[in-house]
Design a protein around this motif. Structure first.
Motif, PDB file in Angstrom:
ATOM      1  N   SER A 112       0.999  -0.869  -0.250  1.00 25.37           N
ATOM      2  CA  SER A 112      -0.137  -0.220  -0.130  1.00 25.37           C
ATOM      3  C   SER A 112       0.976   1.549  -0.193  1.00 25.37           C
ATOM      4  CB  SER A 112      -0.663  -0.035   1.626  1.00 25.37           C
ATOM      5  OG  SER A 112      -0.664  -0.016   2.711  1.00 25.37           O
ATOM      6  N   ALA A 113       2.270   0.895   0.201  1.00 22.35           N
ATOM      7  CA  ALA A 113       3.008   2.678   0.414  1.00 22.35           C
ATOM      8  C   ALA A 113       3.043   3.400  -1.016  1.00 22.35           C
ATOM      9  CB  ALA A 113       4.372   1.562   0.068  1.00 22.35           C
ATOM     10  N   ARG A 114       2.978   4.687  -0.291  1.00 21.06           N
ATOM     11  CA  ARG A 114       3.229   5.468  -2.425  1.00 21.06           C
ATOM     12  C   ARG A 114       4.498   6.017  -2.172  1.00 21.06           C
ATOM     13  NH1 ARG A 114      -3.093   8.221  -1.345  1.00 21.06           N
ATOM     14  NH2 ARG A 114      -3.713   6.504  -0.682  1.00 21.06           N
ATOM     15  N   GLU A 115       4.814   6.542  -1.509  1.00 21.01           N
ATOM     16  CA  GLU A 115       6.246   7.180  -1.181  1.00 21.01           C
ATOM     17  C   GLU A 115       7.678   6.701  -1.183  1.00 21.01           C
ATOM     18  OE1 GLU A 115       5.503  10.414   1.153  1.00 21.01           O
ATOM     19  OE2 GLU A 115       3.841  10.921   0.232  1.00 21.01           O
ATOM     20  N   GLU A 116       7.324   6.036   0.200  1.00 19.99           N
ATOM     21  CA  GLU A 116       8.962   5.142   0.712  1.00 19.99           C
ATOM     22  C   GLU A 116       8.396   4.093   1.430  1.00 19.99           C
ATOM     23  OE1 GLU A 116      10.977   8.220   2.435  1.00 19.99           O
ATOM     24  OE2 GLU A 116      10.196   8.724   3.830  1.00 19.99           O
ATOM     25  N   VAL A 117       9.551   3.225   1.432  1.00 20.74           N
ATOM     26  CA  VAL A 117       9.644   1.852   2.270  1.00 20.74           C
ATOM     27  C   VAL A 117      10.922   1.788   2.733  1.00 20.74           C
ATOM     28  CG1 VAL A 117       9.670  -0.671   2.687  1.00 20.74           C
ATOM     29  CG2 VAL A 117       8.082   0.671   0.929  1.00 20.74           C
ATOM     30  N   HIS A 118      10.766   1.372   3.799  1.00 22.92           N
ATOM     31  CA  HIS A 118      12.781   1.306   4.777  1.00 22.92           C
ATOM     32  C   HIS A 118      12.260   0.393   5.682  1.00 22.92           C
ATOM     33  CE1 HIS A 118      13.352   5.925   3.981  1.00 22.92           C
ATOM     34  NE2 HIS A 118      13.894   5.459   3.372  1.00 22.92           N
ATOM     35  N   ALA A 170       6.987  -2.399  -4.986  1.00 22.47           N
ATOM     36  CA  ALA A 170       7.207  -0.941  -4.707  1.00 22.47           C
ATOM     37  C   ALA A 170       7.603  -0.330  -5.799  1.00 22.47           C
ATOM     38  CB  ALA A 170       6.899  -0.850  -3.281  1.00 22.47           C
ATOM     39  N   VAL A 171       8.533  -0.993  -6.076  1.00 21.85           N
ATOM     40  CA  VAL A 171      10.067   0.112  -6.514  1.00 21.85           C
ATOM     41  C   VAL A 171       8.945  -0.040  -8.181  1.00 21.85           C
ATOM     42  CG1 VAL A 171      11.749  -0.141  -8.135  1.00 21.85           C
ATOM     43  CG2 VAL A 171      12.098  -0.355  -5.348  1.00 21.85           C
ATOM     44  N   ALA A 172       8.839  -0.810  -8.665  1.00 22.28           N
ATOM     45  CA  ALA A 172       7.770  -0.868  -9.719  1.00 22.28           C
ATOM     46  C   ALA A 172       6.614   0.439 -10.055  1.00 22.28           C
ATOM     47  CB  ALA A 172       7.186  -1.987 -10.772  1.00 22.28           C
ATOM     48  N   ARG A 173       6.188   0.658  -8.626  1.00 18.36           N
ATOM     49  CA  ARG A 173       5.174   1.532  -8.629  1.00 18.36           C
ATOM     50  C   ARG A 173       5.540   3.071  -8.185  1.00 18.36           C
ATOM     51  NH1 ARG A 173       3.688  -1.836  -4.461  1.00 18.36           N
ATOM     52  NH2 ARG A 173       3.498  -0.363  -2.823  1.00 18.36           N
ATOM     53  N   GLY A 174       6.700   3.155  -8.460  1.00 21.41           N
ATOM     54  CA  GLY A 174       7.328   4.139  -8.112  1.00 21.41           C
ATOM     55  C   GLY A 174       7.963   4.268  -6.890  1.00 21.41           C
ATOM     56  N   VAL A 175       7.927   4.010  -5.658  1.00 19.82           N
ATOM     57  CA  VAL A 175       7.856   3.646  -4.138  1.00 19.82           C
ATOM     58  C   VAL A 175       9.513   4.041  -4.247  1.00 19.82           C
ATOM     59  CG1 VAL A 175       7.753   2.986  -2.200  1.00 19.82           C
ATOM     60  CG2 VAL A 175       5.784   3.259  -3.414  1.00 19.82           C
ATOM     61  N   ARG A 176      10.591   5.207  -3.123  1.00 16.05           N
ATOM     62  CA  ARG A 176      11.034   4.798  -3.281  1.00 16.05           C
ATOM     63  C   ARG A 176      11.675   3.783  -1.906  1.00 16.05           C
ATOM     64  NH1 ARG A 176      15.465   8.957  -2.951  1.00 16.05           N
ATOM     65  NH2 ARG A 176      17.750   7.645  -3.107  1.00 16.05           N
ATOM     66  N   CYS A 177      12.823   2.737  -2.067  1.00 12.93           N
ATOM     67  CA  CYS A 177      13.083   1.677  -1.170  1.00 12.93           C
ATOM     68  C   CYS A 177      14.280   1.406  -0.743  1.00 12.93           C
ATOM     69  CB  CYS A 177      12.109   0.112  -1.370  1.00 12.93           C
ATOM     70  SG  CYS A 177      10.361   0.036  -2.835  1.00 12.93           S
ATOM     71  N   ARG A 178      14.364   1.089   0.405  1.00 12.22           N
ATOM     72  CA  ARG A 178      15.737   1.269   1.113  1.00 12.22           C
ATOM     73  C   ARG A 178      15.428  -0.385   1.871  1.00 12.22           C
ATOM     74  NH1 ARG A 178      15.004   6.742   1.132  1.00 12.22           N
ATOM     75  NH2 ARG A 178      17.140   8.012   0.195  1.00 12.22           N
ATOM     76  N   LEU A 179      16.586  -0.772   1.906  1.00 16.50           N
ATOM     77  CA  LEU A 179      16.561  -2.240   2.673  1.00 16.50           C
ATOM     78  C   LEU A 179      18.197  -2.217   3.427  1.00 16.50           C
ATOM     79  CD1 LEU A 179      15.557  -5.066   2.909  1.00 16.50           C
ATOM     80  CD2 LEU A 179      17.032  -5.653   0.874  1.00 16.50           C
ATOM     81  N   LEU A 180      18.688  -2.093   4.553  1.00 18.23           N
ATOM     82  CA  LEU A 180      19.730  -2.586   5.424  1.00 18.23           C
ATOM     83  C   LEU A 180      19.339  -4.173   6.540  1.00 18.23           C
ATOM     84  CD1 LEU A 180      20.283   1.099   7.332  1.00 18.23           C
ATOM     85  CD2 LEU A 180      21.688  -0.135   5.063  1.00 18.23           C
ATOM     86  N   LEU A 181      20.158  -4.360   5.629  1.00 18.66           N
ATOM     87  CA  LEU A 181      20.999  -5.613   6.424  1.00 18.66           C
ATOM     88  C   LEU A 181      22.043  -6.317   6.993  1.00 18.66           C
ATOM     89  CD1 LEU A 181      19.018  -7.897   3.231  1.00 18.66           C
ATOM     90  CD2 LEU A 181      17.846  -7.440   5.514  1.00 18.66           C
TER      91      LEU A 181
END
Length: 472
Positions: free
Chosen positions: A136-142, A164-175
């Motif tokens: 459901s994210a529209r802007e970003e996912v961290h 999400a990225v395909a919808r234009g959402v900025r996604c960042r993943l820290l592992l």
């Protein structure tokens, strides 16, 4: 001096030089309990103990990491100045004011009102909620997690990020570079290709500026969706049954409201420490979601003090009637152990809930060595049977709940980067009491007389394992 001294003589001399150097050096650089463990190891096997101490003996971070943490803390404090209308002022009576002030001074974040907090105790439902929120994210996912495996849940999260990225959402993943190695190996390249920004935490390297003690880990579990929804707790991005024969039982807080901005700031801090990039944070207030008060408690070796240990001890010391602590790993330092004993001897009901099964053998033996003195002081100990109880939380009376990634062990207090959520709301504490009661309904309750009947060889093994408490 004879000219034909044998190699054995020089080896004998080297052994004693190492022992004497360790005696002069280690106590200055280590806490007393840790120093005793290391001196014992060096005393028995100097040629092995010294290299191990040089690698693992001191929780040091490279200067650039400490400087970035200090800068992040300064920015967090400065940006909170303009949010005075969201500061929650606790009632003057009871334990809450002391704990809230202490947590803010240690971890930078002030207590904030206007939040909604839901505790998720169902493993699959929690993951399903996270995937739905990402979708459901529209802007970003961290996302910031210690473990991510190449399994069904890992793939479901990776697929949700790709969507999400395909919808234009900025996604960042820290592992975490070690804990999430399977996930990084499986998903980092395809996710980066899809447009997700992926970084490994504490990966080390040959450059001196990026080095730290090799076993320091980022143990946090955080998720942030559009800065209006956040997750914080004990659950990783892995199938519940990644511990063979004992599926994990976890606890996660899903939050809405101003405290989500604190989760965003903590993610931004770790992102800055790892990458040097300063993320732009939106501090505008348009997200009051309820009437619950809460604050985020970060902890880790980059902070000047052991934040998690100090707050846990303060919570135990300020309990008036009852304190309940649930953790999978229980290897406390002297301060925590003393606080538990004194609380129980003072008439406070102290309930410790541990897991009957444990995936770390040395830790399992070490933590059993504490049961006798705790039971003798009046601490109640319950061993949860059905699952591997990986949840980490604490409740004090009816006033405070602490939920997050913090174990009650020296590693979690001193070596790991951790995150907890302090909740100052009686309805959240009541919900946590119900979860605790569910644990106790299916747990083995230890009795002092029965515990003392265990074989002597087990007591010896437990005592030896306890000597390594600072090394576990």
């Amino acid at each position: 001096m004879p000219d034909d001294l044998s190699p054995g003589y020089w080896l004998f001399l080297l052994d004693w030089l190492i022992r004497l150097a360790a005696l002069a050096w280690i106590p200055v650089r280590s806490a007393p309990a840790a120093a005793r463990s290391w001196l014992l190891l060096v005393g028995f096997v100097p040629l092995l103990g010294l290299p191990l101490y040089l690698v693992l003996g001191h929780p040091w971070l490279a200067r650039i990491r400490r400087e970035r943490q200090a800068r992040a803390s300064q920015l967090i404090r400065e940006r909170q100045v303009g949010l005075g209308e969201l500061r929650w002022t606790p009632p003057e009576s009871g334990p809450v004011p002391d704990v809230a002030r202490l947590a803010e001074r240690l971890g930078d974040f002030m207590p904030m009102h206007g939040n909604e907090i839901v505790l998720l105790d169902d493993y699959d439902a929690s993951i399903a909620a996270l995937v739905a929120d990402i979708d459901s994210a529209r802007e970003e996912v961290h996302l910031l997690y210690y473990l991510m495996f190449d399994d069904e849940i890992g793939r479901s999260i990776a697929d949700a990020l790709a969507r999400a990225v395909a919808r234009g959402v900025r996604c960042r993943l820290l592992l975490d570079a070690v804990g999430a190695k399977p996930g990084l190996r499986a998903f980092a390249k395809p996710l980066r290709k899809a447009g997700v920004e992926v970084h490994a935490m504490l990966s080390g390297g040959l450059a001196w500026r990026s080095l730290s003690r090799m076993d320091l880990r980022n143990h946090r579990k955080l998720a942030l969706i559009d800065r209006h929804c956040g997750y914080i707790g004990s659950q990783n991005l892995a199938d519940a049954a990644f511990v063979p024969d004992r599926p994990n039982r976890e606890l996660v807080a899903r939050v809405h409201g101003p405290v989500v901005r604190q989760i965003a700031a903590l993610f931004a801090s770790d992102w800055f420490i790892e990458t040097g990039e300063i993320l732009t944070l939106d501090t505008s207030i348009d997200s009051v979601a309820g009437d619950m008060a809460a604050q985020v408690l970060p902890s880790g070796p980059a902070y000047p003090f052991e934040n998690a240990r100090n707050v846990v001890v303060a919570l135990v010391q300020r309990a008036r009637r009852k304190v309940v602590l649930a953790t999978p790993y229980f290897v406390p330092d002297d301060m925590t152990l003393g606080a538990l004993r004194v609380a129980a001897l003072s008439g406070v009901e102290v309930q410790l809930i541990l897991s009957l099964s444990n995936n770390q053998r040395l830790t399992r033996w070490a933590q059993r060595s504490y049961y006798d003195e705790l039971l003798q002081a009046g601490v109640r100990i319950a061993l949860y049977r059905p699952h591997f109880l990986h949840a980490k939380h604490l409740s004090v009376d009816d006033d405070i709940a602490l939920i997050g990634s913090i174990n009650l062990d020296i590693r979690s207090f001193a070596l790991n980067a951790e995150a907890g959520l302090l909740c100052y709301d009686r309805s959240v504490v009541a919900r946590l009491h119900a979860i605790e009661a569910d644990y106790l309904a299916d747990a083995e309750i230890l009795q002092l007389s029965g515990w003392r009947g265990r074989p002597r060889w087990r007591r010896s093994v437990e005592g030896i394992a306890r000597l390594a408490d600072s090394l576990i």
